[in-house]
Design a protein around this motif. Structure first.
Motif, PDB file in Angstrom:
ATOM      1  N   UNK A  51       7.471  16.044 -14.672  1.00  0.00           N
ATOM      2  CA  UNK A  51       7.337  16.371 -13.245  1.00  0.00           C
ATOM      3  C   UNK A  51       5.883  16.529 -12.785  1.00  0.00           C
ATOM      4  N   UNK A  52       5.034  17.069 -13.649  1.00  0.00           N
ATOM      5  CA  UNK A  52       3.617  17.205 -13.291  1.00  0.00           C
ATOM      6  C   UNK A  52       2.962  15.831 -13.154  1.00  0.00           C
ATOM      7  N   UNK A  53       3.395  14.878 -13.976  1.00  0.00           N
ATOM      8  CA  UNK A  53       2.853  13.519 -13.871  1.00  0.00           C
ATOM      9  C   UNK A  53       3.298  12.859 -12.564  1.00  0.00           C
ATOM     10  N   UNK A  54       4.564  13.109 -12.157  1.00  0.00           N
ATOM     11  CA  UNK A  54       5.043  12.559 -10.879  1.00  0.00           C
ATOM     12  C   UNK A  54       4.216  13.139  -9.730  1.00  0.00           C
ATOM     13  N   UNK A  55       3.875  14.421  -9.832  1.00  0.00           N
ATOM     14  CA  UNK A  55       2.998  15.037  -8.823  1.00  0.00           C
ATOM     15  C   UNK A  55       1.642  14.329  -8.776  1.00  0.00           C
ATOM     16  N   UNK A  56       1.154  13.940  -9.946  1.00  0.00           N
ATOM     17  CA  UNK A  56      -0.116  13.196 -10.006  1.00  0.00           C
ATOM     18  C   UNK A  56      -0.013  11.880  -9.244  1.00  0.00           C
ATOM     19  N   UNK A  57       1.095  11.160  -9.477  1.00  0.00           N
ATOM     20  CA  UNK A  57       1.274   9.879  -8.779  1.00  0.00           C
ATOM     21  C   UNK A  57       1.276  10.109  -7.268  1.00  0.00           C
ATOM     22  N   UNK A  58       1.982  11.159  -6.847  1.00  0.00           N
ATOM     23  CA  UNK A  58       2.066  11.438  -5.407  1.00  0.00           C
ATOM     24  C   UNK A  58       0.719  11.840  -4.831  1.00  0.00           C
ATOM     25  N   UNK A  59      -0.062  12.584  -5.601  1.00  0.00           N
ATOM     26  CA  UNK A  59      -1.408  12.968  -5.141  1.00  0.00           C
ATOM     27  C   UNK A  59      -2.250  11.721  -4.891  1.00  0.00           C
ATOM     28  N   UNK A  60      -2.090  10.736  -5.775  1.00  0.00           N
ATOM     29  CA  UNK A  60      -2.880   9.505  -5.644  1.00  0.00           C
ATOM     30  C   UNK A  60      -2.402   8.633  -4.481  1.00  0.00           C
ATOM     31  N   UNK A  61      -1.072   8.605  -4.232  1.00  0.00           N
ATOM     32  CA  UNK A  61      -0.545   7.584  -3.325  1.00  0.00           C
ATOM     33  C   UNK A  61       0.086   8.097  -2.033  1.00  0.00           C
ATOM     34  N   UNK A  62       0.915   9.145  -2.099  1.00  0.00           N
ATOM     35  CA  UNK A  62       1.820   9.447  -0.990  1.00  0.00           C
ATOM     36  C   UNK A  62       1.110   9.616   0.349  1.00  0.00           C
ATOM     37  N   UNK A  63      -0.003  10.326   0.370  1.00  0.00           N
ATOM     38  CA  UNK A  63      -0.738  10.505   1.633  1.00  0.00           C
ATOM     39  C   UNK A  63      -2.014   9.668   1.688  1.00  0.00           C
ATOM     40  N   UNK A  64      -2.125   8.741   0.756  1.00  0.00           N
ATOM     41  CA  UNK A  64      -3.326   7.897   0.700  1.00  0.00           C
ATOM     42  C   UNK A  64      -3.346   6.950   1.909  1.00  0.00           C
ATOM     43  N   UNK A  65      -4.437   6.974   2.650  1.00  0.00           N
ATOM     44  CA  UNK A  65      -4.536   6.204   3.900  1.00  0.00           C
ATOM     45  C   UNK A  65      -4.330   4.702   3.665  1.00  0.00           C
ATOM     46  N   UNK A  66      -4.971   4.180   2.628  1.00  0.00           N
ATOM     47  CA  UNK A  66      -4.874   2.733   2.361  1.00  0.00           C
ATOM     48  C   UNK A  66      -3.444   2.375   1.935  1.00  0.00           C
ATOM     49  N   UNK A  67      -2.857   3.218   1.073  1.00  0.00           N
ATOM     50  CA  UNK A  67      -1.479   2.967   0.614  1.00  0.00           C
ATOM     51  C   UNK A  67      -0.516   2.925   1.794  1.00  0.00           C
ATOM     52  N   UNK A  68      -0.667   3.877   2.724  1.00  0.00           N
ATOM     53  CA  UNK A  68       0.244   3.919   3.868  1.00  0.00           C
ATOM     54  C   UNK A  68       0.013   2.737   4.813  1.00  0.00           C
ATOM     55  N   UNK A  69      -1.239   2.313   4.952  1.00  0.00           N
ATOM     56  CA  UNK A  69      -1.518   1.150   5.807  1.00  0.00           C
ATOM     57  C   UNK A  69      -0.852  -0.111   5.237  1.00  0.00           C
ATOM     58  N   UNK A  70      -0.738  -0.183   3.909  1.00  0.00           N
ATOM     59  CA  UNK A  70      -0.144  -1.370   3.282  1.00  0.00           C
ATOM     60  C   UNK A  70       1.377  -1.304   3.204  1.00  0.00           C
ATOM     61  N   UNK A  71       1.973  -0.110   3.394  1.00  0.00           N
ATOM     62  CA  UNK A  71       3.423   0.009   3.167  1.00  0.00           C
ATOM     63  C   UNK A  71       4.222   0.487   4.384  1.00  0.00           C
ATOM     64  N   UNK A  72       3.660   1.334   5.214  1.00  0.00           N
ATOM     65  CA  UNK A  72       4.423   1.876   6.345  1.00  0.00           C
ATOM     66  C   UNK A  72       4.712   0.768   7.370  1.00  0.00           C
ATOM     67  N   UNK A  73       5.970   0.669   7.790  1.00  0.00           N
ATOM     68  CA  UNK A  73       6.428  -0.319   8.783  1.00  0.00           C
ATOM     69  C   UNK A  73       6.293  -1.766   8.315  1.00  0.00           C
ATOM     70  N   UNK A  74       6.206  -1.970   7.016  1.00  0.00           N
ATOM     71  CA  UNK A  74       6.167  -3.330   6.458  1.00  0.00           C
ATOM     72  C   UNK A  74       7.524  -3.621   5.818  1.00  0.00           C
ATOM     73  N   UNK A  75       8.104  -4.755   6.134  1.00  0.00           N
ATOM     74  CA  UNK A  75       9.378  -5.170   5.514  1.00  0.00           C
ATOM     75  C   UNK A  75      10.537  -4.264   5.876  1.00  0.00           C
ATOM     76  N   UNK A  76      10.658  -3.919   7.154  1.00  0.00           N
ATOM     77  CA  UNK A  76      11.739  -3.021   7.583  1.00  0.00           C
ATOM     78  C   UNK A  76      13.095  -3.741   7.534  1.00  0.00           C
ATOM     79  N   UNK A  77      14.082  -3.048   6.961  1.00  0.00           N
ATOM     80  CA  UNK A  77      15.456  -3.573   6.941  1.00  0.00           C
ATOM     81  C   UNK A  77      16.370  -2.474   7.488  1.00  0.00           C
ATOM     82  N   UNK A  78      17.134  -2.789   8.534  1.00  0.00           N
ATOM     83  CA  UNK A  78      18.023  -1.793   9.144  1.00  0.00           C
ATOM     84  C   UNK A  78      19.219  -1.545   8.219  1.00  0.00           C
ATOM     85  N   UNK A  79      19.905  -0.394   8.383  1.00  0.00           N
ATOM     86  CA  UNK A  79      21.072  -0.111   7.525  1.00  0.00           C
ATOM     87  C   UNK A  79      22.131  -1.220   7.584  1.00  0.00           C
TER      88      UNK A  79
END
Length: 417
Positions: free
Chosen positions: A204-232
């Motif tokens: 679990x501490x390692x998963x926290x590390x991954x999230x620290x690196x990526x989840x709020x990372x500006x570049x990561x979000x620019x590359x993933x948010x609203x890209x490839x949207x598929x409705x339910x």
């Protein structure tokens, strides 16, 4: 103003985002995707046809090689289909071991996905972090099966053998002196279950590390948010399963909706997204790390307190023990017949599916009463996901194609088969 031209270009077939065997024919308006046409079949190995020419028990190894990142999950669906047709009741301890290894395999799969997806988008460190954790899980695979990748550990009737009481140890070499080796062997002093427990404490501490690196990372979000949207609705119509479907907001998981083995005895949650974009698919898989960790811990606790058989005692399906084979003529005959002819499965048909790390992985088996399948059809989750590539990438930029392929988590062994 620069002149914008229309292009038709080949993406691949050696692109790192696609494990080297995807060819996309892209029609571009400048740098915007107008159409994406996936060309598959570059890794076609005729697995279904090969399985129809071999006894049932000799095709387990082929399942490992379909999705070579989720080896034991593939085996699981295959042996479940055979067991369904034979009417075999698997011992409870074997069921817990299978579930535990299914979840270890889920973590293994998502680690490789996160490392390579991060690398595709430009996050170099993720790859190194993820492979650090994969190393321990590969050692767990090796401890039970002797192989780090293609385990062939699940068998019709149970699992190949019980969990070992001792983990293998590192030894001093020209790269590691005694002091370094002692440090590396600290968590290997007990049984395999102790080693797995130690991993679940640290993970679990390692998963926290991954999230620290990526989840709020500006570049990561620019590359993933609203890209490839598929409705339910589209996700359901396109045949999505697994994290791809759940990220679009549909709470469908075979472990809860159609429980198999002992999943109905375990406590875990199904992570669900809201937007159905690349970012949600990332978040769903990150949460699956934590839920799989929970399941593994419950399995370890049960396995520590409950002992018993890990294989059925029917020697028409399961080979007898080596020691009895040495002095019992009947055991020797059973052994010889099993490994030359295999066993015959009653006439009929069965479909068995598991919640594979990538989605619903199913095996449809038709038997004519012989010792090999009359027909074997594999329902690969990645096939449906790749078929939506055109719809998901339409209107996005060329660079987004890499991010979308990464988020699909596709392996061509199962798509091309």
């Amino acid at each position: 103003m620069p002149e914008i031209r229309n292009y038709t270009m080949n993406f691949g077939p050696q692109h790192p985002a696609a494990h080297g065997v995807l060819r996309l024919v892209l029609e571009l308006d400048g740098e915007v995707i107008q159409r994406a046409d996936p060309h598959i079949g570059l890794l076609h190995r005729a697995t279904e046809k090969l399985a129809e020419s071999k006894p049932y028990n000799q095709s387990i190894g082929y399942m490992d090689r379909l999705d070579y990142v989720s080896m034991m999950s593939n085996e699981h669906a295959y042996v479940l289909a055979i067991e369904k047709m034979l009417g075999v009741e698997v011992p409870l301890r074997a069921q817990y071991i299978r579930v535990m290894f299914d979840e270890i395999t889920r973590i293994l799969n998502h680690l490789l996905w996160l490392g390579t997806h991060g690398l595709d988008i430009g996050a170099m460190t993720m790859f190194l972090y993820c492979f650090r954790e994969r190393e321990d899980l590969m050692d767990i695979y090796e401890a039970v099966s002797g192989a780090r990748l293609h385990a062939t550990y699940y068998r019709p009737g149970g699992v190949y053998r019980d969990l070992p009481d001792r983990m293998s140890q590192y030894e001093p070499s020209k790269w590691h002196d005694q002091k370094a080796v002692d440090r590396m062997n600290e968590n290997r002093q007990g049984s395999l279950l102790d080693f797995i427990w130690d991993f679940t404490e640290r993970f679990p501490a390692h998963v926290d590390e991954y999230e620290t690196l990526l989840t709020d990372n500006r570049i990561w979000k620019q590359r993933t948010v609203d890209i490839g949207i598929v409705s339910p609705e589209r996700a359901r119509n396109l045949g999505f399963t697994g994290p791809m479907l759940r990220a679009s907001g549909i709470e469908w998981d075979l472990r809860k909706k159609q429980p198999y083995e002992v999943y109905d005895r375990l406590d875990f949650d199904i992570p669900v997204g809201t937007h159905g974009d690349n970012y949600d698919r990332y978040l769903v898989r990150i949460e699956e790390f934590r839920q799989s960790n929970r399941i593994i811990r419950q399995c370890v606790e049960w396995l520590r307190n409950n002992h018993g058989a890990v294989m059925v005692e029917d020697h028409k399906i399961v080979p007898p023990k080596r020691e009895s084979m040495k002095h019992d003529m009947e055991a020797l005959i059973h052994h010889f017949k099993l490994f030359t002819e295999g066993f015959c499965v009653p006439q009929g048909q069965a479909y068995a599916a598991v919640e594979h790390p990538k989605g619903e992985f199913g095996i449809y088996l038709v038997s004519d009463g012989a010792n090999k399948p009359y027909r074997l059809k594999i329902r690969a989750p990645g096939f449906a996901h790749l078929s939506a590539m055109d719809e998901m990438s339409n209107g996005h930029m060329l660079a987004d194609v890499v991010a979308i392929i990464g988020t699909l988590d596709i392996v061509f062994g199962e798509i091309d088969r």
